[in-house]
Design a protein around this motif. Sequence first.
Motif, short mmCIF file in Angstrom:
data_model
loop_
_atom_site.label_atom_id
_atom_site.label_comp_id
_atom_site.label_asym_id
_atom_site.label_seq_id
_atom_site.Cartn_x
_atom_site.Cartn_y
_atom_site.Cartn_z
N SER A 1 0.82 -1.21 0.00
CA SER A 1 0.00 0.00 0.00
C SER A 1 0.85 1.27 0.00
CB SER A 1 -0.92 0.01 1.22
OG SER A 1 -0.17 0.15 2.42
N GLY A 2 2.18 1.10 0.08
CA GLY A 2 3.08 2.25 0.00
C GLY A 2 3.31 2.96 1.32
N LYS A 3 2.94 2.34 2.43
CA LYS A 3 3.12 2.97 3.73
C LYS A 3 4.59 2.92 4.15
CE LYS A 3 -1.35 3.41 4.16
NZ LYS A 3 -2.02 4.73 4.03
N THR A 4 4.96 3.87 5.01
CA THR A 4 6.32 3.84 5.56
C THR A 4 6.45 2.65 6.50
OG1 THR A 4 5.75 5.17 7.50
CG2 THR A 4 6.39 6.36 5.49
N GLU A 5 7.69 2.28 6.81
CA GLU A 5 7.94 1.13 7.68
C GLU A 5 7.28 1.31 9.04
OE1 GLU A 5 9.41 -2.60 8.72
OE2 GLU A 5 9.45 -1.60 6.75
N GLU A 6 7.38 2.52 9.60
CA GLU A 6 6.81 2.78 10.92
C GLU A 6 5.29 2.64 10.91
OE1 GLU A 6 6.67 6.33 14.31
OE2 GLU A 6 7.79 6.62 12.44
N ILE A 7 4.67 3.23 9.92
CA ILE A 7 3.21 3.15 9.82
C ILE A 7 2.77 1.72 9.52
CG2 ILE A 7 1.21 3.89 8.46
CD1 ILE A 7 2.55 6.61 8.15
N ALA A 8 3.55 1.05 8.66
CA ALA A 8 3.21 -0.33 8.31
C ALA A 8 3.22 -1.23 9.54
CB ALA A 8 4.20 -0.86 7.27
N GLN A 9 4.23 -1.05 10.43
CA GLN A 9 4.31 -1.86 11.63
C GLN A 9 3.13 -1.61 12.57
OE1 GLN A 9 6.27 -4.37 12.39
NE2 GLN A 9 7.33 -4.18 10.41
N LYS A 10 2.72 -0.34 12.68
CA LYS A 10 1.57 -0.01 13.52
C LYS A 10 0.29 -0.63 12.95
CE LYS A 10 3.33 4.33 15.44
NZ LYS A 10 3.14 5.80 15.53
N MET A 11 0.18 -0.59 11.61
CA MET A 11 -0.98 -1.19 10.95
C MET A 11 -1.03 -2.69 11.23
SD MET A 11 -0.96 0.71 7.24
CE MET A 11 -2.14 -0.48 6.56
N VAL A 12 0.13 -3.33 11.15
CA VAL A 12 0.19 -4.78 11.33
C VAL A 12 -0.18 -5.15 12.76
CG1 VAL A 12 1.76 -6.75 11.45
CG2 VAL A 12 1.82 -5.21 9.48
N GLU A 13 0.34 -4.42 13.74
CA GLU A 13 0.03 -4.73 15.14
C GLU A 13 -1.46 -4.59 15.41
OE1 GLU A 13 2.03 -6.21 17.24
OE2 GLU A 13 3.40 -6.20 15.53
N GLY A 14 -2.06 -3.57 14.83
CA GLY A 14 -3.50 -3.37 14.99
C GLY A 14 -4.29 -4.51 14.37
N ARG A 15 -3.84 -4.94 13.20
CA ARG A 15 -4.55 -6.03 12.51
C ARG A 15 -4.33 -7.38 13.19
NH1 ARG A 15 -3.40 -4.25 6.18
NH2 ARG A 15 -4.79 -2.42 6.22
N ILE A 16 -3.16 -7.57 13.82
CA ILE A 16 -2.92 -8.80 14.58
C ILE A 16 -3.87 -8.86 15.78
CG2 ILE A 16 -1.30 -9.90 16.18
CD1 ILE A 16 -0.72 -10.67 13.37
N ARG A 17 -4.09 -7.73 16.43
CA ARG A 17 -5.05 -7.71 17.54
C ARG A 17 -6.44 -8.08 17.05
NH1 ARG A 17 -1.93 -3.20 19.13
NH2 ARG A 17 -3.38 -1.73 18.13
N LYS A 18 -6.79 -7.58 15.89
CA LYS A 18 -8.09 -7.92 15.30
C LYS A 18 -8.14 -9.41 14.96
CE LYS A 18 -11.34 -6.63 11.67
NZ LYS A 18 -11.61 -5.79 10.46
N PHE A 19 -7.03 -9.95 14.48
CA PHE A 19 -6.95 -11.37 14.16
C PHE A 19 -7.18 -12.21 15.41
CE2 PHE A 19 -4.05 -15.15 13.81
CZ PHE A 19 -4.78 -15.84 12.86
N TYR A 20 -6.56 -11.81 16.53
CA TYR A 20 -6.78 -12.50 17.79
C TYR A 20 -8.27 -12.50 18.17
CZ TYR A 20 -1.74 -12.58 18.84
OH TYR A 20 -0.39 -12.82 18.81
N GLN A 21 -8.91 -11.38 17.94
CA GLN A 21 -10.33 -11.27 18.28
C GLN A 21 -11.19 -12.18 17.42
OE1 GLN A 21 -11.11 -7.08 17.83
NE2 GLN A 21 -9.75 -6.52 19.53
N GLU A 22 -10.67 -12.61 16.29
CA GLU A 22 -11.41 -13.50 15.40
C GLU A 22 -11.19 -14.97 15.74
OE1 GLU A 22 -9.94 -12.42 11.59
OE2 GLU A 22 -11.14 -10.59 11.44
N VAL A 23 -9.98 -15.34 16.19
CA VAL A 23 -9.65 -16.77 16.31
C VAL A 23 -9.36 -17.25 17.73
CG1 VAL A 23 -8.73 -16.76 13.95
CG2 VAL A 23 -7.16 -16.44 15.88
N VAL A 24 -9.22 -16.36 18.69
CA VAL A 24 -8.91 -16.75 20.08
C VAL A 24 -10.18 -16.62 20.92
CG1 VAL A 24 -7.57 -16.19 22.14
CG2 VAL A 24 -6.50 -16.06 19.87
N LEU A 25 -10.59 -17.72 21.55
CA LEU A 25 -11.87 -17.75 22.26
C LEU A 25 -12.01 -16.63 23.29
CD1 LEU A 25 -14.57 -19.01 22.91
CD2 LEU A 25 -13.38 -20.68 24.38
N LEU A 26 -11.03 -16.49 24.18
CA LEU A 26 -11.15 -15.49 25.24
C LEU A 26 -11.17 -14.06 24.71
CD1 LEU A 26 -8.84 -17.07 27.97
CD2 LEU A 26 -11.35 -16.91 28.01
#
Length: 308
Positions: free
Chosen positions: A225-250
């Motif tokens: 998407s052309g994001k900088t490394e810093e912004i890309a890492q923040k995006m990924v961490e946010g999406r990983i949290r969302k991923f946890y909310q999808e696949v982790v029961l608790l």
Amino acid sequence: MAAVTAAMVKELREKSGAGMMDCKKALGETDGNIEAAIDWLRTKGLAAAAKKSGRVAAEGLVAAATEGNKGSLIEVNAETDFVGRNADFQGFVSTLGGLVLQNGDDIEALKSLAYPGTGRTVEEQLTHNIATIGENMSIRRAATISVDSGVVVPYVHSAVVPGLGKIGVLVALESTGDAAKLADLGKQIAMHIAATSPQSLSTDDLDPEVVERERTVLVDQAKASGKTEEIAQKMVEGRIRKFYQEVVLLEQTFVIDNETKISKVVENAAKEVGAPVKLVGFRHFVLGAGIEKEQEDFAAEVAATLGS
């Protein structure tokens, strides 16, 4: 009369698909002649299983059983949904659920157990069922779970009879609180699991390879998407949290109210049951999940029949 050796029995079992005791008897009746023994088994309808062993079995039933503070699940597969409505097949799966509950979830050990009231082992009874019902079948998997104090709650979705269906769930709750109220909570959580299919109880339990694979995909997407490394890492961490909310029961949102995390639902239950509650684990079987089913091409089948 030729001596019947273990090697002869093994060879006949591999060639015929019949049970060990049936093979031993066939060899005894035919003076140790393997080919004659196969014919003997065929005349008794006991070698029919061998012809069906290559066919895909992705239907069948899942059984859930509980006793005291422990529970079991087992999945037994057959070729068609019709067999799941067969009373003999239902009885077989239900009986295996009880055997797993008492003896553990090792499939090979299960197959060697005596099948009640028949003089056969579980494996021999399976072969007998294949021959008599006329479909390939397999004992695919089993699971158990228990608690020291509390409840293990079963739930079967799409049940054909009590305890048997296409989705089975066990929920284990540790607590010294009111057992009836714990059971109600456990059933609600089990229904949630049946609807959402979580991959793990907590983030710590989630397979690291699954997380890394998801992270790699998200990093590649962010970079594309052309994001900088810093912004890309923040995006990924946010999406990983969302991923946890999808696949982790608790971490999931409770489907019943669509707003409370499961971890909070369990925490809040302490007031209702009169003691702290801990969700210590779950087991979840979906019938046929992960089995590659054959895709039938009807047009090609007809063409082949007509020789075109």
